[in-house]
Write a protein that holds these residues in place. Structure first.
Motif, PDB file in Angstrom:
ATOM      1  N   GLY A  16      -0.424  -5.129   6.103  1.00 25.26           N
ATOM      2  CA  GLY A  16      -1.313  -5.120   5.916  1.00 25.26           C
ATOM      3  C   GLY A  16      -1.873  -6.502   4.782  1.00 25.26           C
ATOM      4  O   GLY A  16      -3.171  -7.266   5.007  1.00 25.26           O
ATOM      5  N   THR A  26      -8.654   1.370   1.179  1.00 24.53           N
ATOM      6  CA  THR A  26      -8.780   0.579   3.036  1.00 24.53           C
ATOM      7  C   THR A  26      -9.703   1.944   3.658  1.00 24.53           C
ATOM      8  O   THR A  26      -9.987   2.913   2.814  1.00 24.53           O
ATOM      9  N   GLN A  27      -9.553   1.527   4.730  1.00 23.01           N
ATOM     10  CA  GLN A  27     -10.128   3.013   5.447  1.00 23.01           C
ATOM     11  C   GLN A  27      -9.634   4.201   4.901  1.00 23.01           C
ATOM     12  O   GLN A  27     -10.519   5.781   5.216  1.00 23.01           O
ATOM     13  N   ARG A  80       0.592  -1.253   0.372  1.00 24.14           N
ATOM     14  CA  ARG A  80       0.196  -0.202   0.099  1.00 24.14           C
ATOM     15  C   ARG A  80       0.845   1.265  -0.320  1.00 24.14           C
ATOM     16  O   ARG A  80       1.602   1.927  -1.083  1.00 24.14           O
ATOM     17  N   ASP A 109     -19.339  -2.598   3.898  1.00 23.61           N
ATOM     18  CA  ASP A 109     -17.539  -3.793   4.725  1.00 23.61           C
ATOM     19  C   ASP A 109     -18.126  -5.246   4.526  1.00 23.61           C
ATOM     20  O   ASP A 109     -19.365  -5.715   5.042  1.00 23.61           O
ATOM     21  N   TYR A 133      -4.215  -9.651   6.581  1.00 18.76           N
ATOM     22  CA  TYR A 133      -5.409  -9.474   5.887  1.00 18.76           C
ATOM     23  C   TYR A 133      -5.378 -10.715   5.178  1.00 18.76           C
ATOM     24  O   TYR A 133      -7.099 -11.227   5.280  1.00 18.76           O
TER      25      TYR A 133
END
Lengths: 330, 330
Positions: free
Chosen positions: A135, B271-272, A102, A247, A138
């Motif tokens: 992340g 993402t968030q 990311r 979500d 996940y």
């Protein structure tokens, strides 16, 4: 402690055992909110947005320890252009990408070391630490997979710390994600700190990844039956996406949430204020669900659900202990 | 006027031309908010939730005209059990399902007429009107399809009004949805009123349905480039699902939103707090997007996006005219 999903000071008080120090946030609005509530030693763990430099400078000058994170030379230039008053230092974490993909500068690129050296060598700026968000946990299922990613991320960071040491630089090191910190590997004790994410709430997603069991999930959305739709074998409930979020895209076997105590029901679709419950098999027995029936939903992703609510009710053993009011915005 | 997506009084002032009357809301929190801001003649257009009877009674007793909606005999029983003081009447709309299939009693079922008669015949209760929400227009494409649904819904309601007349009952009639009221059919003028939905904002979804053109959409989310990911041919932006929502499930050709002025870019995942932009074809020219570049996103569903923000900035011709603060909750 990562409070980035929580947005309220009562909970952060709990998480820091009252010390009001060592918190991590993902928006500047949260950083300001906590600073206004007497918190200090805050990491703003988000690739420095240039439009927020001035507000970051104000927090740096006001707090004992306000820390920013960056992953690009241009961001360092921004900090150079805004020196802090009285010779105070910008406290900077370098964000390393150890496979998550990311944000962050790739740990294997020469660029990573050169950026770390540039930060450490810039007047008015201190290289406080190296941070990697894993992340990519996940997409794991089970403790073994989680720990493999945690080990890999930790090893990358520790190797990078060695490279830094070889050029005479020492600083802190950290990794973070809810799954990895729920099942830490031994090597993580060699890091200066960890950022354990959403362990205080958990959710269905984390239980499916293997971070926790479903019994560990501390968040519910209460909803009521407001309609019977026998033509479609459905119950209508007063919980739409404005209450639980979209979500998870409804891909749970039970749709957008787990309906506590009713494993046979599925939250199959939602509009803004309405949700539709269907039986997973067989037919609904409407006599079991008169209008007004209260149902309890366990959210797929508690961060997304928490975002949708202006107040949380805190209870224990059937007693309401208080309410928490989240902060919002950026 | 339906203000259910808007949640703030300045906008409702605009929509009612300052009269502060004739508004429709979908949560009781909005009804209370508007009542506190001097609005009156409010329809709470939501199948009466039993836990909110007492708050509805308080609004009915306080306001000149507070109207509720129901679709089940049990809800009528709840109103009977809580008579209003000083002989005031509960003003009740019967919700009719004319093919939408969410809430409401099916127009073709004998149950519909019997419930209308029961409402009209209950002491302390007045049958104010018949309402059908034609949300099935949301699956339309183009004016012709929208108008076919609008005509069908209108015809059903008008036929039902005839049935009521035959048993000596007269009351108001209404239908509503953003697409149908954006392209009304002639017969809709025979209804007492219409509930035009989200015409003041519109969004990409409505432009794709055919309610409006993309130029009519009045909402934008501003975001900045915060990262370059050349390994993945991506830009990272500071707009995740906490800013634009997951509505639309990313199924637009441009993903979760349209990036204004950049038809070649796609908001492919979020993402968030982070979003990833990719080129629809070819490769990114990073020199066109330095860190800090401001981009403007047109949301798929403005109601879902508006939900995520604590403040809206209102501007015209490049000048900031003010801010609107939405209300939240239920």
């Amino acid at each position: 402690v990562c409070v980035c999903v929580l947005h309220f000071s009562e909970c952060a008080d709990l998480m820091t055992a009252g010390s009001r120090r060592c918190i991590v946030v993902s928006t500047l609005a949260e950083a300001c909110f906590y600073a206004d509530h007497g918190f200090d030693d805050i990491i703003y763990a988000y690739s420095l947005p240039f439009d927020k430099i001035e507000r970051c400078a104000a927090l740096s000058e006001k707090l004992d320890l306000f820390q920013v994170l960056l992953d690009h030379h241009d961001a360092l230039q921004q900090l150079k252009r805004r020196p802090l008053k009285d010779g105070q230092l910008w406290h900077v974490w370098l964000k390393l990408d150890c496979g998550n993909g990311r944000a962050g500068v790739l740990h294997s690129e020469p660029e990573a070391l050169s950026l770390a050296r540039a930060i450490a060598g810039t007047e008015g700026v201190e290289l406080t630490g190296i941070y990697a968000h894993c992340g990519n946990t996940y997409s794991c299922t089970g403790v073994e997979q989680i720990q493999a990613v945690a080990q890999d991320t930790t090893s990358c960071v520790l190797q990078f710390m060695e490279k830094l040491k070889a050029v005479g630089i020492t600083c802190k090191s950290s990794i973070g994600s809810t799954p990895s910190c729920s099942h830490p590997v031994q090597d993580m004790s060699k890091l200066s700190e960890v950022h354990p994410g959403n362990y205080i709430f958990y959710d269905v997603q984390q239980s499916m990844i293997g971070s926790c069991s479903l019994e560990d999930v501390a968040v519910r959305v209460l909803t009521r039956v407001i309609g019977h739709c026998p033509q479609k074998d459905q119950l209508l409930i007063d919980c739409g996406w404005s209450a639980i979020s979209l979500d998870g895209a409804g891909k749970l076997p039970t749709g957008y949430a787990i309906i506590e105590g009713h494993p046979d029901l599925k939250l199959s679709s939602m509009t803004q204020e309405h949700g539709r419950l269907e039986p997973i098999s067989g037919h609904l027995d409407y006599s079991k669900y008169p209008l007004g029936t209260l149902l309890s939903l366990i959210p797929h992703h508690s961060c997304a659900t928490a975002m949708m609510h202006p107040v949380y009710h805190v209870h224990s053993k059937g007693r309401l202990l208080g309410t928490w009011n989240p902060t919002r915005g950026w």
